[in-house]
Design a protein around this motif. Structure first.
Motif, PDB file in Angstrom:
ATOM      1  N   GLU A 126     -21.130  20.727 -23.433  1.00 54.62           N
ATOM      2  CA  GLU A 126     -21.972  20.978 -24.618  1.00 54.62           C
ATOM      3  C   GLU A 126     -22.720  22.304 -24.494  1.00 54.62           C
ATOM      4  N   LEU A 127     -23.233  22.614 -23.298  1.00 53.53           N
ATOM      5  CA  LEU A 127     -23.888  23.910 -23.093  1.00 53.53           C
ATOM      6  C   LEU A 127     -22.927  25.057 -23.398  1.00 53.53           C
ATOM      7  N   LEU A 128     -21.706  24.938 -22.889  1.00 53.92           N
ATOM      8  CA  LEU A 128     -20.705  25.990 -23.132  1.00 53.92           C
ATOM      9  C   LEU A 128     -20.351  26.092 -24.611  1.00 53.92           C
ATOM     10  N   ARG A 129     -20.261  24.955 -25.280  1.00 53.91           N
ATOM     11  CA  ARG A 129     -19.937  24.973 -26.715  1.00 53.91           C
ATOM     12  C   ARG A 129     -21.057  25.590 -27.541  1.00 53.91           C
ATOM     13  N   GLY A 130     -22.261  25.623 -26.994  1.00 50.76           N
ATOM     14  CA  GLY A 130     -23.383  26.264 -27.675  1.00 50.76           C
ATOM     15  C   GLY A 130     -23.388  27.775 -27.516  1.00 50.76           C
ATOM     16  N   MET A 131     -22.456  28.294 -26.751  1.00 50.16           N
ATOM     17  CA  MET A 131     -22.355  29.743 -26.540  1.00 50.16           C
ATOM     18  C   MET A 131     -21.229  30.301 -27.385  1.00 50.16           C
ATOM     19  N   ASP A 132     -21.347  31.575 -27.706  1.00 49.13           N
ATOM     20  CA  ASP A 132     -20.212  32.188 -28.380  1.00 49.13           C
ATOM     21  C   ASP A 132     -19.149  32.523 -27.334  1.00 49.13           C
ATOM     22  N   ASP A 133     -17.967  32.938 -27.779  1.00 45.66           N
ATOM     23  CA  ASP A 133     -16.843  33.186 -26.875  1.00 45.66           C
ATOM     24  C   ASP A 133     -17.172  34.237 -25.823  1.00 45.66           C
ATOM     25  N   THR A 134     -17.916  35.261 -26.189  1.00 41.97           N
ATOM     26  CA  THR A 134     -18.269  36.322 -25.241  1.00 41.97           C
ATOM     27  C   THR A 134     -19.195  35.788 -24.155  1.00 41.97           C
ATOM     28  N   GLU A 135     -20.185  34.995 -24.550  1.00 40.53           N
ATOM     29  CA  GLU A 135     -21.103  34.418 -23.564  1.00 40.53           C
ATOM     30  C   GLU A 135     -20.373  33.467 -22.618  1.00 40.53           C
ATOM     31  N   ALA A 136     -19.530  32.612 -23.164  1.00 40.38           N
ATOM     32  CA  ALA A 136     -18.785  31.657 -22.327  1.00 40.38           C
ATOM     33  C   ALA A 136     -17.851  32.394 -21.370  1.00 40.38           C
ATOM     34  N   ALA A 137     -17.226  33.470 -21.839  1.00 41.05           N
ATOM     35  CA  ALA A 137     -16.353  34.267 -20.968  1.00 41.05           C
ATOM     36  C   ALA A 137     -17.165  34.912 -19.849  1.00 41.05           C
ATOM     37  N   ALA A 138     -18.367  35.360 -20.155  1.00 39.39           N
ATOM     38  CA  ALA A 138     -19.225  35.966 -19.131  1.00 39.39           C
ATOM     39  C   ALA A 138     -19.611  34.932 -18.073  1.00 39.39           C
ATOM     40  N   VAL A 139     -19.898  33.707 -18.491  1.00 35.98           N
ATOM     41  CA  VAL A 139     -20.229  32.646 -17.542  1.00 35.98           C
ATOM     42  C   VAL A 139     -19.037  32.376 -16.632  1.00 35.98           C
ATOM     43  N   ARG A 140     -17.835  32.257 -17.209  1.00 37.48           N
ATOM     44  CA  ARG A 140     -16.628  32.011 -16.406  1.00 37.48           C
ATOM     45  C   ARG A 140     -16.375  33.161 -15.437  1.00 37.48           C
ATOM     46  N   ARG A 141     -16.544  34.391 -15.914  1.00 36.94           N
ATOM     47  CA  ARG A 141     -16.320  35.567 -15.068  1.00 36.94           C
ATOM     48  C   ARG A 141     -17.324  35.578 -13.913  1.00 36.94           C
ATOM     49  N   PHE A 142     -18.572  35.291 -14.196  1.00 36.32           N
ATOM     50  CA  PHE A 142     -19.612  35.254 -13.175  1.00 36.32           C
ATOM     51  C   PHE A 142     -19.318  34.175 -12.129  1.00 36.32           C
ATOM     52  N   LEU A 143     -19.039  32.951 -12.584  1.00 29.97           N
ATOM     53  CA  LEU A 143     -18.783  31.858 -11.651  1.00 29.97           C
ATOM     54  C   LEU A 143     -17.515  32.098 -10.838  1.00 29.97           C
ATOM     55  N   SER A 144     -16.488  32.662 -11.452  1.00 29.59           N
ATOM     56  CA  SER A 144     -15.267  32.994 -10.712  1.00 29.59           C
ATOM     57  C   SER A 144     -15.556  34.030  -9.643  1.00 29.59           C
ATOM     58  N   GLY A 145     -16.347  35.027  -9.988  1.00 28.98           N
ATOM     59  CA  GLY A 145     -16.704  36.068  -9.030  1.00 28.98           C
ATOM     60  C   GLY A 145     -17.514  35.527  -7.869  1.00 28.98           C
ATOM     61  N   VAL A 146     -18.485  34.667  -8.153  1.00 25.04           N
ATOM     62  CA  VAL A 146     -19.290  34.067  -7.085  1.00 25.04           C
ATOM     63  C   VAL A 146     -18.397  33.198  -6.200  1.00 25.04           C
ATOM     64  N   GLY A 147     -17.470  32.470  -6.810  1.00 30.29           N
ATOM     65  CA  GLY A 147     -16.535  31.664  -6.034  1.00 30.29           C
ATOM     66  C   GLY A 147     -15.716  32.512  -5.085  1.00 30.29           C
ATOM     67  N   GLU A 148     -15.239  33.638  -5.561  1.00 28.45           N
ATOM     68  CA  GLU A 148     -14.484  34.563  -4.707  1.00 28.45           C
ATOM     69  C   GLU A 148     -15.337  35.055  -3.549  1.00 28.45           C
ATOM     70  N   LEU A 149     -16.576  35.440  -3.845  1.00 25.70           N
ATOM     71  CA  LEU A 149     -17.485  35.903  -2.790  1.00 25.70           C
ATOM     72  C   LEU A 149     -17.721  34.799  -1.755  1.00 25.70           C
ATOM     73  N   ALA A 150     -17.887  33.568  -2.202  1.00 25.29           N
ATOM     74  CA  ALA A 150     -18.180  32.451  -1.301  1.00 25.29           C
ATOM     75  C   ALA A 150     -16.986  32.132  -0.407  1.00 25.29           C
ATOM     76  N   ARG A 151     -15.770  32.413  -0.869  1.00 20.68           N
ATOM     77  CA  ARG A 151     -14.579  32.128  -0.077  1.00 20.68           C
ATOM     78  C   ARG A 151     -14.306  33.177   0.996  1.00 20.68           C
ATOM     79  N   ARG A 152     -14.978  34.307   0.915  1.00 24.43           N
ATOM     80  CA  ARG A 152     -14.785  35.354   1.919  1.00 24.43           C
ATOM     81  C   ARG A 152     -15.327  34.877   3.266  1.00 24.43           C
ATOM     82  N   PRO A 153     -14.628  35.236   4.329  1.00 20.22           N
ATOM     83  CA  PRO A 153     -15.124  34.825   5.658  1.00 20.22           C
ATOM     84  C   PRO A 153     -16.473  35.472   5.943  1.00 20.22           C
ATOM     85  N   ALA A 154     -17.326  34.731   6.624  1.00 28.66           N
ATOM     86  CA  ALA A 154     -18.633  35.258   7.015  1.00 28.66           C
ATOM     87  C   ALA A 154     -18.436  36.358   8.058  1.00 28.66           C
TER      88      ALA A 154
END
Length: 155
Positions: A126-154
């Motif tokens: 519901e939170l995502l549906r309350g966003m426009d397509d650009t905002e939702a894409a930015a959230v996905r891009r941000f979370l994907s990027g953080v996920g990539e960073l978290a998977r990098r070896p320490a």
């Protein structure tokens, strides 16, 4: 990193702290789900890995599960045995190669997860549906990027 400021606040770090807060809350929810249902945190992670593999169309094998969880063969077998005893996972023989075992999350386990996490998932949608397509894409891009960073070896 150049910080945007609003009233002297570092909004970049504020976002990092919000992400940390959400992460802690999700970990606590996962731990509570495990506790209520007689599981270990690793068991819940295993179920998530198996459900993700199914969603991706990837055959879920003990080897895949062990690699995803960072467990050796004995540890992986212990997790699968626990989940099977609880009725959450089924071992199924591969039709093409009867020597190979596939893992499948039971319908009962899916229903159990939906009953606990359903409100969180529904609210998130519901939170995502309350966003426009650009905002939702930015959230996905941000979370994907953080996920990539978290998977990098320490370091």
């Amino acid at each position: 990193m150049e910080a945007a400021s609003g009233g002297g606040r570092d909004t970049d770090l504020e976002t990092v702290h919000l992400l940390r807060q959400v992460t802690v809350e999700l970990v606590l929810a996962q731990a509570e789900f495990a506790r209520r249902h007689g599981m270990h945190g690793t068991d819940v992670r295993a179920l998530i890995c198996l459900l993700d593999a199914e969603r991706a169309g990837t055959p879920a094998t003990p080897g895949l599960l062990g690699a995803e969880l960072g467990l050796n063969s004995a540890g992986t077998t212990a997790v699968i045995d626990r989940l099977e005893r609880l009725g959450h996972v089924e071992r199924v023989r591969d039709r093409a190669d009867r020597r190979r075992v596939r893992l499948r999350v039971s319908a009962a386990a899916v229903a159990l997860g939906e009953s606990f996490f359903g409100p969180l998932i529904g609210g998130t949608v519901e939170l995502l549906r309350g966003m426009d397509d650009t905002e939702a894409a930015a959230v996905r891009r941000f979370l994907s990027g953080v996920g990539e960073l978290a998977r990098r070896p320490a370091p």
